[in-house]
Design a protein around this motif. Sequence first.
Motif, PDB file in Angstrom:
ATOM      1  N   ASP A 168       4.737   4.357 -10.511  1.00 44.76           N
ATOM      2  CA  ASP A 168       5.579   5.553 -10.438  1.00 44.76           C
ATOM      3  C   ASP A 168       5.030   6.561  -9.431  1.00 44.76           C
ATOM      4  N   THR A 169       4.022   6.148  -8.649  1.00 43.28           N
ATOM      5  CA  THR A 169       3.469   7.015  -7.619  1.00 43.28           C
ATOM      6  C   THR A 169       3.484   6.286  -6.285  1.00 43.28           C
ATOM      7  N   SER A 170       3.495   7.049  -5.231  1.00 38.85           N
ATOM      8  CA  SER A 170       3.474   6.470  -3.891  1.00 38.85           C
ATOM      9  C   SER A 170       2.054   6.066  -3.524  1.00 38.85           C
ATOM     10  N   ILE A 171       1.940   5.032  -2.708  1.00 43.35           N
ATOM     11  CA  ILE A 171       0.623   4.560  -2.266  1.00 43.35           C
ATOM     12  C   ILE A 171       0.624   4.404  -0.764  1.00 43.35           C
ATOM     13  N   LEU A 172      -0.570   4.358  -0.197  1.00 44.78           N
ATOM     14  CA  LEU A 172      -0.703   4.140   1.230  1.00 44.78           C
ATOM     15  C   LEU A 172      -0.352   2.695   1.582  1.00 44.78           C
ATOM     16  N   ILE A 173       0.057   2.493   2.812  1.00 45.43           N
ATOM     17  CA  ILE A 173       0.383   1.142   3.257  1.00 45.43           C
ATOM     18  C   ILE A 173      -0.842   0.236   3.180  1.00 45.43           C
ATOM     19  N   GLY A 174      -2.009   0.771   3.450  1.00 43.97           N
ATOM     20  CA  GLY A 174      -3.240  -0.010   3.321  1.00 43.97           C
ATOM     21  C   GLY A 174      -3.468  -0.466   1.889  1.00 43.97           C
ATOM     22  N   ASP A 175      -3.138   0.411   0.932  1.00 40.66           N
ATOM     23  CA  ASP A 175      -3.292   0.036  -0.475  1.00 40.66           C
ATOM     24  C   ASP A 175      -2.280  -1.037  -0.869  1.00 40.66           C
ATOM     25  N   LYS A 210      -3.671  -4.312   0.212  1.00 41.56           N
ATOM     26  CA  LYS A 210      -4.690  -4.795  -0.716  1.00 41.56           C
ATOM     27  C   LYS A 210      -4.052  -5.409  -1.950  1.00 41.56           C
ATOM     28  N   LEU A 211      -3.033  -4.746  -2.463  1.00 37.81           N
ATOM     29  CA  LEU A 211      -2.349  -5.253  -3.649  1.00 37.81           C
ATOM     30  C   LEU A 211      -1.710  -6.612  -3.383  1.00 37.81           C
ATOM     31  N   ILE A 212      -1.096  -6.732  -2.216  1.00 34.98           N
ATOM     32  CA  ILE A 212      -0.485  -8.006  -1.832  1.00 34.98           C
ATOM     33  C   ILE A 212      -1.542  -9.099  -1.726  1.00 34.98           C
ATOM     34  N   ARG A 213      -2.660  -8.788  -1.074  1.00 32.40           N
ATOM     35  CA  ARG A 213      -3.709  -9.787  -0.870  1.00 32.40           C
ATOM     36  C   ARG A 213      -4.362 -10.192  -2.192  1.00 32.40           C
ATOM     37  N   GLN A 214      -4.568  -9.246  -3.092  1.00 32.58           N
ATOM     38  CA  GLN A 214      -5.185  -9.541  -4.383  1.00 32.58           C
ATOM     39  C   GLN A 214      -4.323 -10.482  -5.227  1.00 32.58           C
ATOM     40  N   ASN A 215      -3.058 -10.486  -4.951  1.00 33.38           N
ATOM     41  CA  ASN A 215      -2.142 -11.296  -5.751  1.00 33.38           C
ATOM     42  C   ASN A 215      -1.656 -12.534  -5.022  1.00 33.38           C
ATOM     43  N   GLY A 216      -2.444 -12.990  -4.053  1.00 30.00           N
ATOM     44  CA  GLY A 216      -2.193 -14.311  -3.494  1.00 30.00           C
ATOM     45  C   GLY A 216      -1.519 -14.361  -2.140  1.00 30.00           C
ATOM     46  N   GLY A 220      -3.449  -8.341   5.698  1.00 32.50           N
ATOM     47  CA  GLY A 220      -4.291  -7.152   5.708  1.00 32.50           C
ATOM     48  C   GLY A 220      -3.502  -5.936   6.154  1.00 32.50           C
ATOM     49  N   GLN A 221      -4.177  -4.796   6.209  1.00 31.73           N
ATOM     50  CA  GLN A 221      -3.520  -3.544   6.550  1.00 31.73           C
ATOM     51  C   GLN A 221      -2.905  -3.576   7.948  1.00 31.73           C
ATOM     52  N   LYS A 222      -3.678  -4.038   8.943  1.00 37.82           N
ATOM     53  CA  LYS A 222      -3.172  -4.045  10.317  1.00 37.82           C
ATOM     54  C   LYS A 222      -1.948  -4.954  10.451  1.00 37.82           C
ATOM     55  N   ARG A 223      -2.054  -6.139   9.836  1.00 42.13           N
ATOM     56  CA  ARG A 223      -0.924  -7.078   9.932  1.00 42.13           C
ATOM     57  C   ARG A 223       0.298  -6.554   9.195  1.00 42.13           C
ATOM     58  N   THR A 245       1.579  11.684   6.756  1.00 44.92           N
ATOM     59  CA  THR A 245       1.131  10.362   6.315  1.00 44.92           C
ATOM     60  C   THR A 245       2.298   9.625   5.663  1.00 44.92           C
ATOM     61  N   THR A 246       2.513   8.374   6.097  1.00 41.64           N
ATOM     62  CA  THR A 246       3.569   7.545   5.504  1.00 41.64           C
ATOM     63  C   THR A 246       3.043   6.864   4.248  1.00 41.64           C
ATOM     64  N   LYS A 247       3.786   7.038   3.154  1.00 44.09           N
ATOM     65  CA  LYS A 247       3.385   6.416   1.889  1.00 44.09           C
ATOM     66  C   LYS A 247       4.557   5.598   1.327  1.00 44.09           C
ATOM     67  N   VAL A 248       4.226   4.573   0.593  1.00 44.18           N
ATOM     68  CA  VAL A 248       5.232   3.663   0.033  1.00 44.18           C
ATOM     69  C   VAL A 248       5.591   4.138  -1.367  1.00 44.18           C
ATOM     70  N   THR A 249       6.871   4.411  -1.597  1.00 44.61           N
ATOM     71  CA  THR A 249       7.321   4.864  -2.911  1.00 44.61           C
ATOM     72  C   THR A 249       7.306   3.713  -3.917  1.00 44.61           C
ATOM     73  N   GLY A 250       7.479   4.034  -5.193  1.00 45.12           N
ATOM     74  CA  GLY A 250       7.570   2.995  -6.210  1.00 45.12           C
ATOM     75  C   GLY A 250       8.710   2.033  -5.906  1.00 45.12           C
ATOM     76  N   LYS A 251       9.843   2.594  -5.474  1.00 42.41           N
ATOM     77  CA  LYS A 251      10.977   1.754  -5.093  1.00 42.41           C
ATOM     78  C   LYS A 251      10.610   0.882  -3.900  1.00 42.41           C
ATOM     79  N   GLY A 252       9.851   1.465  -2.960  1.00 43.75           N
ATOM     80  CA  GLY A 252       9.438   0.702  -1.780  1.00 43.75           C
ATOM     81  C   GLY A 252       8.485  -0.423  -2.132  1.00 43.75           C
ATOM     82  N   GLN A 253       7.592  -0.150  -3.067  1.00 41.06           N
ATOM     83  CA  GLN A 253       6.660  -1.206  -3.487  1.00 41.06           C
ATOM     84  C   GLN A 253       7.430  -2.392  -4.069  1.00 41.06           C
ATOM     85  N   GLN A 254       8.416  -2.080  -4.910  1.00 44.63           N
ATOM     86  CA  GLN A 254       9.230  -3.150  -5.488  1.00 44.63           C
ATOM     87  C   GLN A 254      10.010  -3.874  -4.398  1.00 44.63           C
ATOM     88  N   TYR A 255      10.510  -3.125  -3.444  1.00 48.07           N
ATOM     89  CA  TYR A 255      11.277  -3.702  -2.343  1.00 48.07           C
ATOM     90  C   TYR A 255      10.421  -4.681  -1.537  1.00 48.07           C
TER      91      TYR A 255
END
Length: 236
Positions: A145-152, A155-161, A165-168, A218-228
């Motif tokens: 329910d909170t926005s996160i940085l694109i780098g974060d 990390k979440l994507i990589r941790q789950n298989g 990375g952030q640059k890619r 700073t660009t941050k990813v919303t909860g909706k964006g994370q799901q997207y």
Amino acid sequence: MNEAIKINSEAMTVSARDLHDALEVKTAFKDWFPRMCEYGFSEGTDFCSKMSESTGGRPAMDADISIDMAKEICMIQRTEKGKEVRRYFIDLEKAWNTPEQVMARALKIADRKINHLTEQNKALAADNEQMKPKALFADAVASADTSILIGDLAKLIRQNGFDIGQKRLFTWMRDNGYLMKGGTSYNMPTQKSMELGIFEVKERTIQNPDGSARITRTTKVTGKGQQYFVNRFLQG
């Protein structure tokens, strides 16, 4: 009997053609078997019609008949051969119903069920292992329910298989039209992204040593964006 009739020990049935041959019936099978069925036998209960391979290698009408039906057909023949074959079936049933044979069949059935369940469990375990990262990934994002940085997010994507990375991830977002590619708006959300509601821009005022102020964005990813983006990566 000089030669035993082949029995399907799983269903306790015998081929109607094999019985016809054992009884040494002179009438052709195609005429004989329908007449036998007229003695009150029911398709699906006492016998099941099927096609088998004839002597010439061509498909021929046949049926799997129960042992009880086979014994009654033997009696109908009113011949010594009929009595002989019927006695064979009776002796077979006696042997079949001994405690040792009953236990052997029970163990055989149990082994098949265990093997079947084992294979099912292996398949389910494999599916579970394959889906676990995706399930954790989706659950984590769905509850965000909170926005996160694109780098974060990377990390979440990589941790789950998912190997990214952030640059890619930044490059992928720019190449796919989610972030601006150049100018003073570099890495800022595009109009499309803002309309989708998948990013938000956080502004912060910083005081410089000389007393002036500057604004950072700073660009941050919303909860909706994370799901997207999760859905995008889960879909390959």
